[in-house]
Design a protein around this motif. Structure first.
Motif: not given
Length: 243
Positions: A56-58, A186-192, A196-198, A206-209
């Motif tokens: 997964l990208a940063f 309506g989006n989620f963010a994923l954190i490691d 860090y957001i991944r 490109n990251p889908i973010i």
């Protein structure tokens, strides 16, 4: 017991004793020095065969990996929660409100499915921030959590100062929130585990973010033609748990 059986038992006992003397200290030493890798430990708990093998990208801002900003809010149990409570955990972030009649119930339902998929993992959590703090008191949030089946002790539904929530969403995560008109992404963010957001990347690298949180795995595609990304989110949570 005849002599033959007696000697057989003695032989087996001798082999077990030799094994213990030779191998058990080595195993203990590996554990002490953490030589047993995370992937070895995790492999017995989950499926590590990923359809997407890339790491997964940063998410980078001005060339620097984007980290979760500082926050401090009260959860459904009346406890103050900060970003430090999530260090060492993989977690999902969302913004919602309990009286939302449209996308929030879908988002919560999908997150409960994710929660249930990782119910045996102490290193997984969810951070939900209400955008209607005037109504969503800790008591209201607790009732909402019970209604939807929130059971993960690391799932905090949080409330606090309206301006702080607005800044956290719009400036901290770039997740659109309008607290005055109760509009939000309506989006989620994923954190490691390090905060860090991944995310995974698209076909162009490109990251889908973010991950679409409003379409369920069962639904697959909604009326607007948007595809579900919950299965993708689950797989990426597994990747981060393995890091």
């Amino acid at each position: 017991m005849n002599n033959k059986s007696k000697y057989s038992y003695i032989g087996i006992a001798f082999i077990i004793l030799v094994f213990g003397i030779i191998f058990i200290p080595k195993i203990v030493d590996r554990i002490k020095h953490d030589d047993i890798s995370r992937s070895e430990r995790m492999s017995t708990e989950q499926d590590n065969n990923f359809s997407d093998q890339s790491k997964l990208a940063f998410i980078e801002i001005n060339g620097e990996p984007k980290k979760v900003p500082s926050f401090s809010f009260e959860n459904q149990n009346g406890e103050m929660i900060t970003e430090k409570d999530y260090l060492g955990k993989v977690y999902v972030i969302e913004f919602f409100f309990t009286t939302c009649p449209t996308i929030c119930p879908k988002m919560t339902y999908n997150l409960v499915q994710v929660q249930n998929a990782f119910k045996s993992f102490e290193e997984f959590g969810v951070a939900s921030f209400t955008i209607n703090p005037d109504h969503d008191t800790p008591e209201v949030l607790k009732s909402y959590a019970e209604e939807y089946g929130v059971t993960n002790p690391n799932w905090n539904l949080m409330t606090g100062n309206k301006e702080d929530i607005y800044n956290l969403a719009n400036l901290g995560f770039n997740l659109f929130v309008d607290v005055e008109n109760f509009e939000h992404s309506g989006n989620f963010a994923l954190i490691d585990k390090n905060g860090y957001i991944r995310s995974r990347t698209d076909a162009y690298g490109n990251p889908i973010i973010y991950y679409r949180g409003t379409v369920s795995e069962k639904e697959q595609v909604n009326e607007e033609g948007e595809k579900e990304e919950i299965s993708m989110l689950k797989e990426d949570i597994k990747k981060l748990l393995n890091e």
